[in-house]
Enzyme design. Structure first.
Site, mmCIF file in Angstrom:
data_model
loop_
_atom_site.group_PDB
_atom_site.id
_atom_site.type_symbol
_atom_site.label_atom_id
_atom_site.label_comp_id
_atom_site.label_asym_id
_atom_site.label_seq_id
_atom_site.Cartn_x
_atom_site.Cartn_y
_atom_site.Cartn_z
ATOM 1 N N ASP A 18 -9.758 -7.928 65.094
ATOM 2 C CA ASP A 18 -10.217 -6.747 65.827
ATOM 3 C C ASP A 18 -9.590 -5.462 65.281
ATOM 4 O OD1 ASP A 18 -11.516 -5.293 67.755
ATOM 5 O OD2 ASP A 18 -10.065 -5.722 69.335
ATOM 6 N N ARG A 22 -11.975 1.053 64.405
ATOM 7 C CA ARG A 22 -10.986 2.120 64.606
ATOM 8 C C ARG A 22 -10.283 2.483 63.301
ATOM 9 N NH1 ARG A 22 -8.247 -0.876 69.378
ATOM 10 N NH2 ARG A 22 -9.806 -2.399 68.713
ATOM 11 N N TRP A 23 -10.014 1.471 62.498
ATOM 12 C CA TRP A 23 -9.361 1.698 61.195
ATOM 13 C C TRP A 23 -10.229 2.638 60.346
ATOM 14 C CZ3 TRP A 23 -10.591 0.940 56.072
ATOM 15 C CH2 TRP A 23 -9.534 0.860 55.154
ATOM 16 N N HIS A 35 -15.059 -3.001 58.091
ATOM 17 C CA HIS A 35 -15.305 -4.450 57.997
ATOM 18 C C HIS A 35 -14.980 -4.966 56.595
ATOM 19 C CE1 HIS A 35 -16.753 -4.353 61.997
ATOM 20 N NE2 HIS A 35 -17.869 -3.706 61.739
ATOM 21 N N GLU A 65 -22.116 -11.353 71.322
ATOM 22 C CA GLU A 65 -22.339 -9.983 71.825
ATOM 23 C C GLU A 65 -22.457 -8.953 70.694
ATOM 24 O OE1 GLU A 65 -19.876 -12.030 73.339
ATOM 25 O OE2 GLU A 65 -21.456 -12.485 74.790
ATOM 26 N N ASN A 66 -22.012 -9.323 69.495
ATOM 27 C CA ASN A 66 -21.991 -8.346 68.398
ATOM 28 C C ASN A 66 -23.385 -7.905 67.924
ATOM 29 O OD1 ASN A 66 -18.946 -9.630 66.836
ATOM 30 N ND2 ASN A 66 -19.208 -7.939 68.276
ATOM 31 N N ARG A 185 -4.280 -11.734 68.540
ATOM 32 C CA ARG A 185 -5.252 -10.633 68.611
ATOM 33 C C ARG A 185 -4.566 -9.343 68.205
ATOM 34 N NH1 ARG A 185 -10.170 -9.230 72.662
ATOM 35 N NH2 ARG A 185 -10.968 -7.582 71.355
HETATM 36 C C1 FPP Z 1 -14.001 -6.442 65.268
HETATM 37 O O1 FPP Z 1 -13.596 -5.118 64.976
HETATM 38 C C2 FPP Z 1 -14.538 -7.075 64.078
HETATM 39 C C3 FPP Z 1 -15.807 -7.571 63.953
HETATM 40 C C4 FPP Z 1 -16.795 -7.556 65.035
HETATM 41 C C5 FPP Z 1 -16.291 -8.140 62.676
HETATM 42 C C6 FPP Z 1 -15.302 -8.969 61.916
HETATM 43 C C7 FPP Z 1 -15.846 -9.155 60.572
HETATM 44 C C8 FPP Z 1 -15.139 -9.085 59.440
HETATM 45 C C9 FPP Z 1 -13.678 -8.913 59.329
HETATM 46 C C10 FPP Z 1 -15.886 -9.238 58.160
HETATM 47 C C11 FPP Z 1 -16.311 -10.655 58.031
HETATM 48 C C12 FPP Z 1 -16.163 -11.156 56.711
HETATM 49 C C13 FPP Z 1 -15.301 -12.093 56.287
HETATM 50 C C14 FPP Z 1 -15.423 -12.529 54.916
HETATM 51 C C15 FPP Z 1 -14.223 -12.694 57.124
HETATM 52 P P1 FPP Z 1 -14.357 -3.914 65.695
HETATM 53 O O2 FPP Z 1 -15.495 -3.506 64.824
HETATM 54 O O3 FPP Z 1 -14.719 -4.338 67.076
HETATM 55 O O4 FPP Z 1 -13.261 -2.816 65.710
HETATM 56 P P2 FPP Z 1 -13.055 -1.698 66.849
HETATM 57 O O5 FPP Z 1 -12.671 -2.432 68.090
HETATM 58 O O6 FPP Z 1 -11.952 -0.874 66.290
HETATM 59 O O7 FPP Z 1 -14.356 -0.960 66.948
#
Ligand code: FPP
Length: 237
Positions: A18, A22-23, A35, A65-66, A185
């Site tokens: 997660d 934000r990053w 991502h 949910e994504n 997490r």
């Molecule tokens: C949550 O961060 C992350 C995700 C919904 C996607 C995770 C996917 C990856 C790391 C790429 C997948 C690929 C591989 C090869 C593992 P967020 O977008 O919810 O962050 P935020 O809470 O800061 O908005």
């Protein structure tokens, strides 16, 4: 980066990756760049897990949910996964990493479904097994398993009273995989977000204040040390 010798890492670590969005926002970049950096963090951590002897690594890559995110963001995540799996399939023997997928894969593109099927079928007993949770939701997994068990009862394979926790576990996406001892997490959020609801009954949770793209092996060591400090009693004394 090293764990003290008296610390054995858990057999199974699960991670909610997660904080990618934000990053990216902090850097004025599009969410997809977050991502991409998250996918790099995953590679780093999967390699490190192999080097310290973690047997199973389960990651939440895409939840049920994504799909609510913008089409552009969803396509970006799918592209990263496809690229990663293509490379992983090529280097599978060298890297000694094998794959399983938890989730309802029927909603993914035919190309991605084919890659997942290929990766699973070519998986052998390598050093590390990565379980990708893709279109995964803990509640969805339980409903899916309950539906399949009901179908087996209707087909006369089981009686409803045969259902035990052990039997039900074999109806989950995670069948055959031991429960995670440690769930991490990052990103400062303190929720389980529908991740491994059944399997996490006795897992230790470690919440960390670092965004996933910035997660390093040192953070993993820190989480493992925290896990060791806790006294796991499984409801006993
Ligand atoms: C949550 O961060 C992350 C995700 C919904 C996607 C995770 C996917 C990856 C790391 C790429 C997948 C690929 C591989 C090869 C593992 P967020 O977008 O919810 O962050 P935020 O809470 O800061 O908005």
């Amino acid at each position: 980066m090293a764990l003290p010798e008296n610390i054995t890492p858990p057999n199974h670590i699960a991670i909610i990756m997660d904080g990618n969005g934000r990053w990216a926002k902090q850097r004025g970049l599009p969410r997809t760049a977050g991502h991409a950096a998250g996918a790099e963090a995953f590679r780093r951590i999967a390699n490190y897990c192999r080097s310290i002897g973690v047997r199973y690594l389960t990651v939440y890559a895409f939840s049920t949910e994504n799909w609510k995110r913008s089409a552009e963001e969803v396509a970006g995540i799918m592209r990263l996964l496809r690229r990663y799996l293509e490379e992983a399939l090529r280097d599978m023997e060298k890297n000694r990493v094998c794959f399983r997928f938890f989730g309802d894969l029927t909603k993914l593109s035919p190309e991605l479904q084919a890659l997942c099927a290929d990766a699973e079928s070519r998986s052998q007993d390598y050093d590390v097994q990565v379980n990708f949770c893709l279109n995964y939701g803990g509640r969805d997994e339980i409903v899916h398993g309950a539906r399949q068990f009901a179908a087996d009862v209707a087909a006369g394979k089981f009686r409803s009273e045969d259902l035990t926790e052990e039997v039900f576990s074999t109806y989950l996406y995670s069948r055959g995989v031991p429960d995670p001892e440690l769930i991490i997490r990052p990103s400062g959020e303190q929720r389980t977000s529908n991740f491994l609801l059944w399997q996490s009954a006795y897992s230790e949770y470690v919440f960390m204040n670092v965004l996933w793209p910035d997660f390093t092996p040192e953070h993993l060591d820190q989480a493992i040390k925290e896990y060791h400090r806790r006294n796991r009693r499984f409801g006993g004394t």
